[in-house]
Design an enzyme around this catalytic site. Structure first.
Site, PDB file in Angstrom:
ATOM      1  N   ASP A 161       0.864  -1.183   0.000  1.00 41.44           N
ATOM      2  CA  ASP A 161       0.000   0.000   0.000  1.00 41.44           C
ATOM      3  C   ASP A 161       0.899   1.231   0.000  1.00 41.44           C
ATOM      4  O   ASP A 161       1.006   1.948   0.988  1.00 41.44           O
ATOM      5  CB  ASP A 161      -0.902  -0.033   1.245  1.00 41.44           C
ATOM      6  CG  ASP A 161      -2.075   0.919   1.132  1.00 41.44           C
ATOM      7  OD1 ASP A 161      -2.367   1.380   0.016  1.00 41.44           O
ATOM      8  OD2 ASP A 161      -2.710   1.201   2.162  1.00 41.44           O
ATOM      9  N   GLU A 213      -7.014   4.746  -8.617  1.00 40.14           N
ATOM     10  CA  GLU A 213      -8.343   5.122  -8.121  1.00 40.14           C
ATOM     11  C   GLU A 213      -9.030   6.181  -8.974  1.00 40.14           C
ATOM     12  O   GLU A 213      -8.410   7.167  -9.406  1.00 40.14           O
ATOM     13  CB  GLU A 213      -8.228   5.620  -6.674  1.00 40.14           C
ATOM     14  CG  GLU A 213      -9.558   5.800  -5.993  1.00 40.14           C
ATOM     15  CD  GLU A 213      -9.482   5.512  -4.497  1.00 40.14           C
ATOM     16  OE1 GLU A 213     -10.499   5.710  -3.816  1.00 40.14           O
ATOM     17  OE2 GLU A 213      -8.427   5.082  -4.011  1.00 40.14           O
ATOM     18  N   LYS A 231      -9.912   1.359  -9.411  1.00 37.26           N
ATOM     19  CA  LYS A 231     -10.342   1.390  -8.014  1.00 37.26           C
ATOM     20  C   LYS A 231     -11.502   2.380  -7.848  1.00 37.26           C
ATOM     21  O   LYS A 231     -11.382   3.550  -8.233  1.00 37.26           O
ATOM     22  CB  LYS A 231      -9.149   1.796  -7.150  1.00 37.26           C
ATOM     23  CG  LYS A 231      -9.249   1.494  -5.681  1.00 37.26           C
ATOM     24  CD  LYS A 231      -7.890   1.792  -5.032  1.00 37.26           C
ATOM     25  CE  LYS A 231      -7.924   1.562  -3.537  1.00 37.26           C
ATOM     26  NZ  LYS A 231      -6.623   1.932  -2.916  1.00 37.26           N
ATOM     27  N   THR A 253     -13.230  -0.365  -3.231  1.00 38.52           N
ATOM     28  CA  THR A 253     -12.589   0.037  -1.980  1.00 38.52           C
ATOM     29  C   THR A 253     -13.594   0.631  -0.997  1.00 38.52           C
ATOM     30  O   THR A 253     -14.772   0.791  -1.320  1.00 38.52           O
ATOM     31  CB  THR A 253     -11.450   1.032  -2.284  1.00 38.52           C
ATOM     32  OG1 THR A 253     -10.680   1.265  -1.104  1.00 38.52           O
ATOM     33  CG2 THR A 253     -11.986   2.341  -2.823  1.00 38.52           C
ATOM     34  N   PHE A 281     -11.772  -2.408   4.826  1.00 39.86           N
ATOM     35  CA  PHE A 281     -10.824  -1.565   5.576  1.00 39.86           C
ATOM     36  C   PHE A 281     -10.788  -1.954   7.051  1.00 39.86           C
ATOM     37  O   PHE A 281     -11.514  -1.398   7.884  1.00 39.86           O
ATOM     38  CB  PHE A 281     -11.204  -0.098   5.412  1.00 39.86           C
ATOM     39  CG  PHE A 281     -10.634   0.545   4.171  1.00 39.86           C
ATOM     40  CD1 PHE A 281     -10.447  -0.181   3.009  1.00 39.86           C
ATOM     41  CD2 PHE A 281     -10.286   1.883   4.166  1.00 39.86           C
ATOM     42  CE1 PHE A 281      -9.924   0.401   1.870  1.00 39.86           C
ATOM     43  CE2 PHE A 281      -9.763   2.488   3.034  1.00 39.86           C
ATOM     44  CZ  PHE A 281      -9.578   1.751   1.878  1.00 39.86           C
TER      45      PHE A 281
END
Length: 317
Positions: free
Chosen positions: A16, A95, A131, A155, A177
């Site tokens: 990440d 994203e 994303k 996400t 998450f």
């Protein structure tokens, strides 16, 4: 064998981060980025040449200053993704602008634009994950994008309800998450002693894992947003885990035995065989205060990062 090496036996490890030194050090399969990571990259001298290239690209494309800012921002994300792909064997997650999280048509359009930009950089579709935030509109956008052969990463997953809708839309991968769920519950009911078996973020991953496996969904589960090494160890065996360089270092320096933890058991969570409807999705989502708050907060924070990036870009024209 250190814990990172052991983890890679059970789980696909993803980094990440956009930090090339960390990528070279920990040898992840894939990498994920988001607006916060892109913003940090833009401020780094190591990515200055990619930012300058994006500014020059936007100037050549022309249009109003607002149009050039958008084009430069998209090009920066693609340039950084392209650079990262030089150092990993797998995929990069890029994203969609979070300000499009409630606009299906614009999200699809943005995804096509990013894919074409990657192609112009010589990157094939199979190395990219688009994303999107797991709103109803984002999931519908992903469903259409996937039909065109482009894989997606949904996400900001905070509930089985979101995970179910993503799997029914046949998306490639979801990112629950863990850390943000832990943060919310810890803020509501702080306990000084940490017990991983009581961690609600870890529990959600286990619930989704069992729900997916029992229903034979092919959607990949990628645990994300970790706060503690214990959360990662407890989820050894999850399909994918995306981990920050700080926690990757901790895993690499730890030689305690690490075994596969996730095991399949019958899970009664959501037994309805029909596809979830929009009204059902929204109703179930709004029965979960944590999911409502954290999804909204995540979209807002990413949009703040995007606005900050836009200002930095604007100063360069």
């Amino acid at each position: 064998m250190n814990q990172l090496e052991s983890l890679k036996k059970f789980t696909t490890v993803v980094i990440d981060s956009s930090d090339i030194q960390s990528i070279q050090k920990y040898h992840p399969e894939d990498a994920t980025t988001n607006p916060a990571i892109i913003l940090r990259s833009v401020k780094s001298d190591s990515y200055k040449f990619l930012v300058n290239d994006a500014i020059n690209y936007a100037k050549k494309q022309g249009g109003s200053k607002e149009v050039m800012i958008v084009n430069a921002s998209d090009k920066i994300a693609v340039n950084i993704g392209t650079e990262i792909l030089k150092y990993i064997p797998g995929r990069i997650s890029t994203e969609i602008d979070s300000r499009l999280s409630f606009n299906t048509i614009e999200s699809i359009s943005k995804a096509k634009k990013l894919i074409n930009m990657y192609k112009a950089n010589g990157i094939e579709d199979h190395r990219i994950l688009i994303k999107l935030a797991a709103t109803w509109e984002g999931i519908r956008a992903a469903e259409e994008i996937e039909k065109n052969g482009i894989k997606c990463n949904l996400t900001l997953i905070f509930s089985v309800n979101q995970a179910r809708a993503c799997a029914e839309a046949n998306v490639f991968l979801i990112s629950p998450f863990v850390g943000r769920i832990y943060d919310w519950h810890n803020k509501q009911n702080f306990t000084p002693q940490y017990l991983v078996d009581k961690d609600p973020g870890v529990k959600l991953i286990k619930d989704i894992y069992n729900y997916y496996k029992n229903h034979q969904y092919k959607t990949i589960i990628m645990g994300a947003s970790f706060r503690r090494i214990e959360q990662i160890i407890a989820l050894a065996g999850c399909d994918y885990l995306t981990i920050s360089p700080i926690l990757l270092k901790e895993l690499q320096n730890n030689y305690e035995p690490l075994t596969k933890k996730l095991k399949l058991f019958f899970n009664k969570v959501i037994s309805d065989s029909s596809l979830i409807s929009e009204s059902e999705f929204r109703w179930e989502h709004n029965q979960n205060p944590m999911a409502v708050e954290k999804l909204s907060e995540g979209i807002r924070q990413f949009s703040i990062d995007q606005y900050t990036l836009d200002k930095l870009i604007a100063s360069k024209f």
